[in-house]
Motif scaffolding. Structure first.
Motif, PDB file in Angstrom:
ATOM      1  N   LEU A 275      17.384  21.599  -1.000  1.00 55.66           N
ATOM      2  CA  LEU A 275      16.732  22.726  -1.233  1.00 55.66           C
ATOM      3  C   LEU A 275      16.140  22.700  -2.711  1.00 55.66           C
ATOM      4  O   LEU A 275      15.434  23.571  -2.974  1.00 55.66           O
ATOM      5  CB  LEU A 275      17.616  23.786  -0.998  1.00 55.66           C
ATOM      6  CG  LEU A 275      18.186  23.941   0.327  1.00 55.66           C
ATOM      7  CD1 LEU A 275      19.302  25.098   0.487  1.00 55.66           C
ATOM      8  CD2 LEU A 275      16.983  24.356   1.305  1.00 55.66           C
ATOM      9  N   SER A 276      16.530  21.676  -3.369  1.00 55.29           N
ATOM     10  CA  SER A 276      16.215  21.832  -4.767  1.00 55.29           C
ATOM     11  C   SER A 276      14.791  21.482  -5.236  1.00 55.29           C
ATOM     12  O   SER A 276      14.152  21.860  -6.165  1.00 55.29           O
ATOM     13  CB  SER A 276      16.994  20.624  -5.688  1.00 55.29           C
ATOM     14  OG  SER A 276      16.840  19.434  -5.299  1.00 55.29           O
ATOM     15  N   ASP A 277      14.072  20.670  -4.305  1.00 54.53           N
ATOM     16  CA  ASP A 277      12.767  20.092  -4.507  1.00 54.53           C
ATOM     17  C   ASP A 277      12.129  19.892  -3.173  1.00 54.53           C
ATOM     18  O   ASP A 277      12.604  19.093  -2.421  1.00 54.53           O
ATOM     19  CB  ASP A 277      12.789  18.987  -5.514  1.00 54.53           C
ATOM     20  CG  ASP A 277      11.782  18.178  -5.885  1.00 54.53           C
ATOM     21  OD1 ASP A 277      10.629  18.907  -5.680  1.00 54.53           O
ATOM     22  OD2 ASP A 277      11.827  17.012  -6.511  1.00 54.53           O
ATOM     23  N   ASP A 278      10.813  20.078  -3.221  1.00 51.84           N
ATOM     24  CA  ASP A 278      10.094  19.648  -1.709  1.00 51.84           C
ATOM     25  C   ASP A 278       9.515  18.420  -2.014  1.00 51.84           C
ATOM     26  O   ASP A 278       8.789  17.821  -1.089  1.00 51.84           O
ATOM     27  CB  ASP A 278       9.151  20.902  -1.464  1.00 51.84           C
ATOM     28  CG  ASP A 278       8.143  21.137  -2.148  1.00 51.84           C
ATOM     29  OD1 ASP A 278       7.902  20.120  -3.310  1.00 51.84           O
ATOM     30  OD2 ASP A 278       7.157  21.960  -2.223  1.00 51.84           O
ATOM     31  N   GLY A 279       9.510  17.665  -3.416  1.00 52.53           N
ATOM     32  CA  GLY A 279       8.946  16.470  -3.278  1.00 52.53           C
ATOM     33  C   GLY A 279       7.687  16.567  -3.801  1.00 52.53           C
ATOM     34  O   GLY A 279       6.970  15.296  -4.030  1.00 52.53           O
ATOM     35  N   LYS A 280       6.780  17.389  -3.306  1.00 48.16           N
ATOM     36  CA  LYS A 280       5.502  17.253  -3.592  1.00 48.16           C
ATOM     37  C   LYS A 280       4.940  17.116  -5.023  1.00 48.16           C
ATOM     38  O   LYS A 280       4.107  16.417  -5.311  1.00 48.16           O
ATOM     39  CB  LYS A 280       4.802  18.744  -3.202  1.00 48.16           C
ATOM     40  CG  LYS A 280       4.715  18.765  -1.405  1.00 48.16           C
ATOM     41  CD  LYS A 280       4.414  19.949  -1.050  1.00 48.16           C
ATOM     42  CE  LYS A 280       4.461  19.932   0.809  1.00 48.16           C
ATOM     43  NZ  LYS A 280       4.395  21.182   1.088  1.00 48.16           N
ATOM     44  N   VAL A 281       5.551  17.903  -6.002  1.00 42.99           N
ATOM     45  CA  VAL A 281       5.207  17.827  -7.480  1.00 42.99           C
ATOM     46  C   VAL A 281       6.026  16.507  -8.069  1.00 42.99           C
ATOM     47  O   VAL A 281       5.250  15.990  -8.863  1.00 42.99           O
ATOM     48  CB  VAL A 281       5.617  19.020  -8.021  1.00 42.99           C
ATOM     49  CG1 VAL A 281       5.453  19.094  -9.369  1.00 42.99           C
ATOM     50  CG2 VAL A 281       4.790  20.353  -7.488  1.00 42.99           C
ATOM     51  N   THR A 282       7.121  16.387  -7.781  1.00 41.25           N
ATOM     52  CA  THR A 282       8.014  15.365  -8.351  1.00 41.25           C
ATOM     53  C   THR A 282       7.597  13.913  -7.884  1.00 41.25           C
ATOM     54  O   THR A 282       8.138  12.887  -8.477  1.00 41.25           O
ATOM     55  CB  THR A 282       9.389  15.646  -8.503  1.00 41.25           C
ATOM     56  OG1 THR A 282      10.017  15.777  -7.150  1.00 41.25           O
ATOM     57  CG2 THR A 282       9.804  16.957  -9.157  1.00 41.25           C
ATOM     58  N   GLY A 283       7.201  13.861  -6.566  1.00 45.74           N
ATOM     59  CA  GLY A 283       7.096  12.595  -5.800  1.00 45.74           C
ATOM     60  C   GLY A 283       8.541  12.039  -5.607  1.00 45.74           C
ATOM     61  O   GLY A 283       8.785  10.847  -5.220  1.00 45.74           O
ATOM     62  N   ARG A 284       9.614  12.918  -5.306  1.00 46.65           N
ATOM     63  CA  ARG A 284      10.984  12.643  -5.127  1.00 46.65           C
ATOM     64  C   ARG A 284      11.304  12.340  -3.555  1.00 46.65           C
ATOM     65  O   ARG A 284      12.398  12.086  -3.354  1.00 46.65           O
ATOM     66  CB  ARG A 284      11.904  13.426  -5.614  1.00 46.65           C
ATOM     67  CG  ARG A 284      11.995  13.476  -7.135  1.00 46.65           C
ATOM     68  CD  ARG A 284      12.822  14.503  -7.751  1.00 46.65           C
ATOM     69  NE  ARG A 284      14.226  14.055  -7.264  1.00 46.65           N
ATOM     70  CZ  ARG A 284      15.217  15.313  -6.818  1.00 46.65           C
ATOM     71  NH1 ARG A 284      15.007  16.538  -7.008  1.00 46.65           N
ATOM     72  NH2 ARG A 284      16.475  15.036  -6.435  1.00 46.65           N
TER      73      ARG A 284
END
Length: 171
Positions: free
Chosen positions: A74-83
């Protein structure tokens, strides 16, 4: 003019692997290994019963795994960070957290509390060294400083659990 697609280099691919797989697994291993120490060793010290300590460790490991998995997803959808995808990162983190907590819980399947404790102490030491080695290999942190950081952090929580396990014991 056609837009050229960026071909990923081996270095970029390796960095992406570390970011999307290794880092979530390392986060989980560290949290599972450290966060479950205090309740497990406090329960062992207070009850002197390995099966009760085992179930406390099991509950702490599985609860921490679910909590950390959800928090990572839930912390990051990965779109901005590339995670990477949140579901995969959450699953990796949650699984690694549960494994990190269970490794030093398994010795409490041994019926003798003293033998179980000695095995668990060894497992904790091996876990903390393994985490330090993973940090060194993949995160490129200096070996001795990462060993020191992991052992001091884990040691503080470990000693807290031992100390809490001595409170309330009147024998």
């Amino acid at each position: 003019m056609p837009i050229k697609k960026h071909k990923q280099t081996a270095k970029e691919s390796s960095a992406q692997y570390v970011l999307q797989k290794v880092q979530p697994a390392l986060l989980g291993l560290m949290d599972g290994s450290v966060s479950t120490l205090a309740p497990l060793f406090a329960a062992a010290g207070l009850t002197h019963q390995t099966h009760k300590a085992f179930f406390v460790g099991l509950a702490a490991s599985l609860g921490a795994g679910i909590s950390m998995g959800l928090a990572e997803a839930l912390s990051d959808d990965g779109k901005v960070t590339g995670r990477g995808t949140p579901i995969l990162r959450g699953a990796i983190t949650g699984f690694a957290t549960a494994i990190g907590g269970m490794l030093h819980t398994l010795p409490f399947l041994i019926a003798d509390i003293h033998v179980a404790l000695h095995f668990a102490y060894i497992v904790v030491g091996v876990e903390l060294l393994a985490i330090a080695m993973i940090r060194y290999k993949f995160m490129k942190t200096p070996l001795w400083s990462t060993i020191l950081q992991v052992i001091i952090g884990g040691g503080i929580v470990f000693l807290l659990g031992i100390w809490l396990g001595t409170l309330g014991v009147s024998d």
